[in-house]
Scaffold this motif. Structure first.
Motif, short mmCIF file in Angstrom:
data_model
loop_
_atom_site.label_atom_id
_atom_site.label_comp_id
_atom_site.label_asym_id
_atom_site.label_seq_id
_atom_site.Cartn_x
_atom_site.Cartn_y
_atom_site.Cartn_z
N HIS A 63 0.77 -1.28 -0.06
CA HIS A 63 -0.03 0.11 0.04
C HIS A 63 0.91 1.22 0.12
N PRO A 64 1.47 1.54 -1.31
CA PRO A 64 2.44 2.69 -1.21
C PRO A 64 1.86 4.01 -0.97
N ARG A 65 0.58 4.12 -1.07
CA ARG A 65 0.08 5.59 -0.99
C ARG A 65 -0.62 5.90 0.27
N LEU A 66 -0.80 4.72 1.10
CA LEU A 66 -1.45 4.78 2.75
C LEU A 66 -0.84 5.60 3.65
N ARG A 67 -1.51 6.51 4.25
CA ARG A 67 -0.86 7.34 5.43
C ARG A 67 -1.54 6.32 6.56
N VAL A 68 -0.55 6.33 7.61
CA VAL A 68 -0.86 5.35 8.53
C VAL A 68 -0.41 6.41 9.81
N CYS A 69 -1.21 6.08 10.94
CA CYS A 69 -0.79 6.65 12.20
C CYS A 69 -0.71 5.51 13.48
#
Length: 301
Positions: free
Chosen positions: A200-206
């Motif tokens: 998932h190269p475009r996923l933003r994650v916290c």
């Protein structure tokens, strides 16, 4: 964007009623909570009073407080037929919370249904929270891929939160928060690097609670993983600060930089920092409370 707290919990009336309708964990007996792997505990009704919590958010200077499902309850791991009434109750009320509240959506991870999750997200949720133990290995990322694909397609972020402790052995009451929760976040941090980001190269994650301080193991990772361990900091990966003070926050800043941290309190189970920016100054406070949450939630610099 005003100051943001990305990590709070607030149990609304419908969700409480859904928990009380159950007789197996997770369930509420009055205000006594029963969940697998943890001793029964008393829940304070005042802690989940929306009016009171809104007042606290305003006193904290927040323009937005994001609430989420309490993943240690284990709701997401129930069979879909059991999870759905609890998830529906959570989303129904969370979507209607007044300002300054917003919310993270939740999803069943035992029986994945991206169409149902899409319907929840359609109601204006900030992104999706998933339990860390669902994203601890390649199999977890394979199972949850439809949900993460959905987030990427919509440009919405993922919030990784500790899941159930799942240990019936006698332990002190503080044990789940200090051992399995931290272990889960540590594993999830490295699992995302190994399996999540390539897929998932475009996923933003916290990651909640500073990812269990996993970033502090960067030197050991570099020694063991060599070239893999020397990669640059991922600009779309964030950690939130709940339950940690100046020493923990400063240590993680030294590894990831101020651009990777966002403010989270885990209220009502912990309190926000007394000093904005955790004593690191006004620029850090602005980054943690405003600039970085904006990038996490919207993708905009």
């Amino acid at each position: 964007m005003n100051s943001v707290d990305v990590h709070q919990h607030l149990w609304t009336d419908s969700f409480v009623a859904a928990l009380r309708a159950r007789t197996e964990p997770p369930f509420l007996d009055g205000w006594t909570l029963h969940i697998a792997g943890e001793p029964p505990c008393e829940v304070s009704r005042a802690d989940h009073d929306p009016a009171r919590r809104a007042e606290l958010a305003v006193s904290d200077g927040l323009g937005r407080a994001l609430v989420s499902l309490s993943s240690p309850l284990g709701v997401e791991w129930l069979p879909s037929g059991e999870a759905r009434p609890l998830l529906d109750a959570y989303h129904e009320d969370a979507a209607a919370l007044p300002r300054p509240f917003g919310a993270w959506a939740a999803a069943c991870v035992r029986d994945i249904d991206a169409e149902v999750t899409a319907g929840y997200l359609d109601r204006g949720f900030a992104g999706l929270q998933l339990p860390a133990d669902a994203l601890a290995d390649a199999a977890g990322y394979g199972r949850c891929a439809p949900l993460l694909d959905l987030l990427e397609a919509r440009g919405l972020p993922l919030f990784v939160h500790p899941g159930p402790a799942a240990d019936a052995a006698p332990r002190p009451g503080w044990w789940p928060a200090m051992v399995p929760y931290v272990q889960q976040m540590h594993a999830a941090w490295f699992a995302f690097r190994a399996f999540g980001r390539p897929r998932h190269p475009r996923l933003r994650v916290c990651f909640a609670l500073l990812a269990g301080l996993a970033p502090l193991h960067g030197e050991r990772f570099a020694a063991r993983a060599r070239a893999e361990g020397r990669k640059e900091v991922d600009p779309d990966v964030f950690v939130e600060t709940s339950s940690y003070g100046p020493r923990g926050v400063e240590a993680v800043v030294r590894v990831l930089g101020t651009a990777a941290l966002v403010q989270g309190s885990d209220r009502p189970y912990a309190e926000p920092p007394r000093t904005p920016g955790h004593g690191l100054g006004g620029a850090a406070a602005y980054a943690f409370r405003i600039a970085n949450p904006r990038r996490l939630l919207t993708g905009d610099s």
